[in-house]
Design a protein around this motif. Structure first.
Motif, short mmCIF file in Angstrom:
data_model
loop_
_atom_site.label_atom_id
_atom_site.label_comp_id
_atom_site.label_asym_id
_atom_site.label_seq_id
_atom_site.Cartn_x
_atom_site.Cartn_y
_atom_site.Cartn_z
N ALA A 226 75.22 80.48 -24.62
CA ALA A 226 75.94 79.63 -25.39
C ALA A 226 76.30 78.32 -25.15
O ALA A 226 76.67 78.05 -23.76
CB ALA A 226 77.44 80.51 -25.61
N PRO A 227 75.99 77.31 -25.85
CA PRO A 227 76.21 75.85 -25.46
C PRO A 227 77.67 75.75 -25.63
O PRO A 227 78.11 74.94 -26.13
CB PRO A 227 75.41 75.09 -26.42
N LYS A 228 78.45 76.23 -24.55
CA LYS A 228 79.85 75.85 -24.73
C LYS A 228 80.52 74.54 -24.23
O LYS A 228 80.84 74.05 -23.49
CB LYS A 228 80.69 77.01 -23.61
N LEU A 229 80.15 73.64 -25.52
CA LEU A 229 80.59 72.32 -25.56
C LEU A 229 82.08 71.98 -25.99
O LEU A 229 82.11 72.43 -27.17
CB LEU A 229 79.45 71.54 -25.79
N ALA A 230 82.54 70.98 -25.74
CA ALA A 230 83.63 70.43 -26.30
C ALA A 230 83.67 69.41 -27.32
O ALA A 230 82.62 68.51 -26.68
CB ALA A 230 84.83 70.10 -25.32
N ALA A 231 83.85 69.29 -28.21
CA ALA A 231 83.68 68.18 -29.39
C ALA A 231 83.99 66.61 -29.02
O ALA A 231 85.29 66.69 -28.18
CB ALA A 231 83.80 68.50 -30.59
N ASN A 232 83.65 65.78 -29.34
CA ASN A 232 84.02 64.51 -29.15
C ASN A 232 83.88 63.64 -30.27
O ASN A 232 82.69 63.22 -30.39
CB ASN A 232 83.33 63.87 -27.65
N ALA A 358 87.96 68.07 -18.31
CA ALA A 358 88.88 67.15 -18.54
C ALA A 358 88.13 65.84 -18.85
O ALA A 358 87.17 65.51 -18.23
CB ALA A 358 90.05 67.01 -17.31
N ARG A 359 88.82 65.20 -19.73
CA ARG A 359 88.52 63.72 -20.05
C ARG A 359 89.61 62.94 -20.38
O ARG A 359 90.43 63.16 -21.20
CB ARG A 359 87.22 63.78 -21.07
N ALA A 360 89.32 61.54 -20.11
CA ALA A 360 90.65 60.72 -20.55
C ALA A 360 90.31 59.90 -21.92
O ALA A 360 89.26 60.24 -22.49
CB ALA A 360 90.68 59.54 -19.55
N PRO A 375 89.68 71.23 -24.98
CA PRO A 375 89.82 72.42 -25.83
C PRO A 375 89.37 73.63 -25.38
O PRO A 375 88.09 73.73 -25.00
CB PRO A 375 89.37 71.83 -27.27
N TYR A 376 90.05 74.82 -25.40
CA TYR A 376 89.75 76.07 -25.32
C TYR A 376 89.70 76.37 -23.58
O TYR A 376 89.26 77.38 -23.33
CB TYR A 376 88.49 76.64 -25.99
#
Length: 614
Positions: A226-232, A358-360, A375-376
């Protein structure tokens, strides 16, 4: 509605709660990297997916692949691998600098089986061990035109019986007849493009991967299908990303291959040397303007160099400049931002948590933080009790940083047998939580503040170096009785490896000879120690365990003493390790000296204070 579920607004820290109000399972994420690619090809078939530069000097002569064409090429390569016997639990090794064929080859390996990218700069014994652990008998690799050094390594691995098939890649934009490849008895060797040319581009003839299947192995971990990516939502569909990290690095796969597929964004790939191509920096700003680059990702040393390159182009398209992998010195941030007007956005991640945790936010700075948890994902600081159990710590209190959530890997590959790969958390996984080995505290909004490393890894320009490999190399010397390797602060690479040793009585070996000995024994050139210092005894704790903080402090003190040697008025330099981080205290005798000292110290990724003599 579907698009909003797949890509919710995530422009500031207050958006996190709204995103997580919708369960991840209800967002309709594609179940695998192949499903993600298929969706992009169906949605934006004629949009340019990948632009690959031959090298920095020929950045106006790229090779282009549209999304539909990329899917077709992935099908051809995957069908070839399937024909060669690759099935769902079989690994395909890839060892090559970046070239136009490498991205589809990597995605094809994930479609047919499991991709296992390798760093061609590793020693042959190390590579042999990685091939064994993955169970990979097929290698996709750079040919003699693309990288003579990697090709020689690949050829030797095949000759020594570690491979059954070698599929060769050519440089981007190469035309004409390829170089003839030498035969190896019992090994099939040929150019990937030629061998796959007759395969069906319309469909994969094997069984597609499911969300629970393994998709890739990386040197320090693995990711699932699964491409478990966080949206941006800082970037829109028209955004173009710049990619220059090697594809054996998890960041390159996640950030610049898979993430753009969600919105049909294009990626411009640098030549085979990536950020190591010195010619790239002289052309970089013109390249940004020409391709309308919107986002880039690099380590601090890259931004340090770019801060010295004259801005000779329109940079208005560049909205996001991500930085991570090693601490960001304050001077690098200030020099880059004042020079370009572009805000550096820090992030934090590790291979075992699929790169990004994490990201700023450029419009919501939290000084000292590497960003808010994504997220998540769940993050917390814990204290390890004497019995090994964890005690959760409240916001603001530093401890071991641990992470849970859908991005956490299933374990390290410890072997490969008739029933597939053997995965083991090796003490880093506990109840679904990953021990990162980093010291940190979190604030109530989920922003992470790193406070050093509980682990001993040396991070050289974003590249992790295990000090054990340096120590093992030195201990192999017949006159070395003890060894300890640590990171020394460095203005170019964040830190570089140095070593300390004790010697047998009567030894006459010199520090220079030991440095050269280690250089010839370590498995990769990046791990070669810059210096080897002979001590009467290595520091230990009260119970006799090696005490590396003392070595780190000594290494930092030696570096700062050298860096400040020409500054008038420096009265004293004291260095200690405070909660895992280097803290330097420099005493000066004048205001002029104080200013000069601060200018130099700001170039290092360390904590420091400057005091005046009474």
């Amino acid at each position: 509605m579907t698009e909003n579920l797949l890509w919710p607004r995530y422009a500031g820290p207050t958006d996190l709660a709204g995103i997580e109000a919708v369960p991840l399972a209800e967002r309709g994420l594609p179940g695998s990297t192949y499903a993600l690619l298929s969706r992009a090809a169906a949605t934006w078939p004629d949009r340019t997916a990948i632009t690959t530069l031959p090298d920095a000097t020929r950045w106006r002569e790229p090779a282009h692949r549209r999304f539909a064409g990329l899917l077709g090429e992935v099908h051809r390569y995957a069908n070839l691998l399937h024909e060669l016997g690759i099935r769902r639990d079989d690994a395909v090794a890839l060892m090559s600098p970046n070239t136009a064929e490498l991205v589809p080859a990597t995605l094809a390996a994930q479609l047919a089986g499991i991709a296992a990218p390798l760093n061609g700069g590793l020693s042959r014994p190390h590579l042999t061990d990685l091939l064994r652990l993955a169970g990979a008998r097929i290698l996709i690799t750079a040919g003699p035109e693309l990288s003579p050094e990697i090709w020689e390594t690949a050829h030797d691995l095949a000759r020594d019986g570690h491979l059954d098939t070698v599929l060769v890649l050519r440089p981007t934009g190469t035309t004409g007849a390829p170089a003839e490849l030498p035969a190896v008895a019992g090994v099939r060797i040929g150019y990937l493009g030629e061998l796959a040319a007759g395969q069906d581009p319309s469909v994969f003839h094997g069984v597609p991967p499911q969300s629970g299947d393994l998709a890739a192995f990386f040197h320090t971990g693995g990711t699932t299908g699964a491409p478990k990516l966080a949206a941006n939502s800082l970037l829109d569909e028209e955004s173009v990303l710049f990619a220059a990290l090697p594809l054996f690095h998890v960041n390159a796969l996640i950030v610049t291959v898979l993430a753009p597929l969600f919105k049909g964004q294009g990626a411009v790939w640098a030549g085979p040397l990536g950020y190591r191509d010195l010619a790239l920096y002289g052309q970089f700003w013109k390249l940004v303007e020409h391709y309308r680059i919107s986002a880039m990702s690099a380590v601090p040393t890259v931004y340090s160099v770019l801060a010295q390159c004259p801005v000779d182009a329109d940079l208005s398209s560049l909205r996001v400049a991500m930085v991570g992998a090693s601490p960001l010195p304050a001077a690098v941030r200030e020099n880059f931002e004042s020079h370009t007007g572009i805000t550096l956005v820090e992030g934090y991640g590790l291979t075992e948590a699929t790169c990004a945790s994490a990201r700023a936010f450029p419009d919501s700075p939290r000084p000292g933080s590497v960003g808010q948890r994504l997220p998540y994902q769940r993050m917390k600081a814990v204290r390890v009790r004497p019995d090994g159990s964890w005690e959760d710590l409240p916001p603001g209190q530093a401890g071991i940083l641990v992470i849970s959530g859908p991005t956490v890997f299933p374990g390290y590959v410890t072997g490969h047998g008739e029933h597939g790969h053997v995965l083991d958390g090796l003490g880093k996984l506990s109840g679904g939580w990953l021990d990162t080995g980093d010291l940190a505290h979190l604030d109530p909004d989920g922003f992470v503040y790193l406070a050093g490393r509980a682990k001993d890894l040396i991070i050289r320009g974003g590249h992790n170096i295990d000090p054990a490999q340096i120590e093992d190399a030195l201990l192999a010397h017949p006159e070395v009785t003890g060894a300890g390797a640590v990171g020394r602060p460095d203005i170019h690479s964040g830190e570089v490896p140095v070593a300390y040793v004790t010697l047998a009585p009567g030894s006459s070996v010199t520090e220079l000879q030991l440095r050269e000995w280690a250089r010839g024994k370590v498995p990769e050139s990046a791990a070669a120690p810059k210096t080897v210092t002979v001590l009467d005894a290595l520091p230990v704790t009260d119970v006799g365990k090696p005490y590396k903080p003392a070595l780190r402090a000594d290494a930092a003190r030696r570096e700062l003493t050298k860096a400040l040697a020409d500054v008038a008025g420096v009265a004293a330099i004291e260095v200690e390790i405070d909660r895992g981080s280097v803290l330097a205290v420099v005493e000066t005798a004048s205001e002029t000296g104080e200013s000069a000292v601060k200018t130099i110290l700001r170039r290092y990724a360390i904590d420091w204070r400057v005091t005046r003599t009474p």
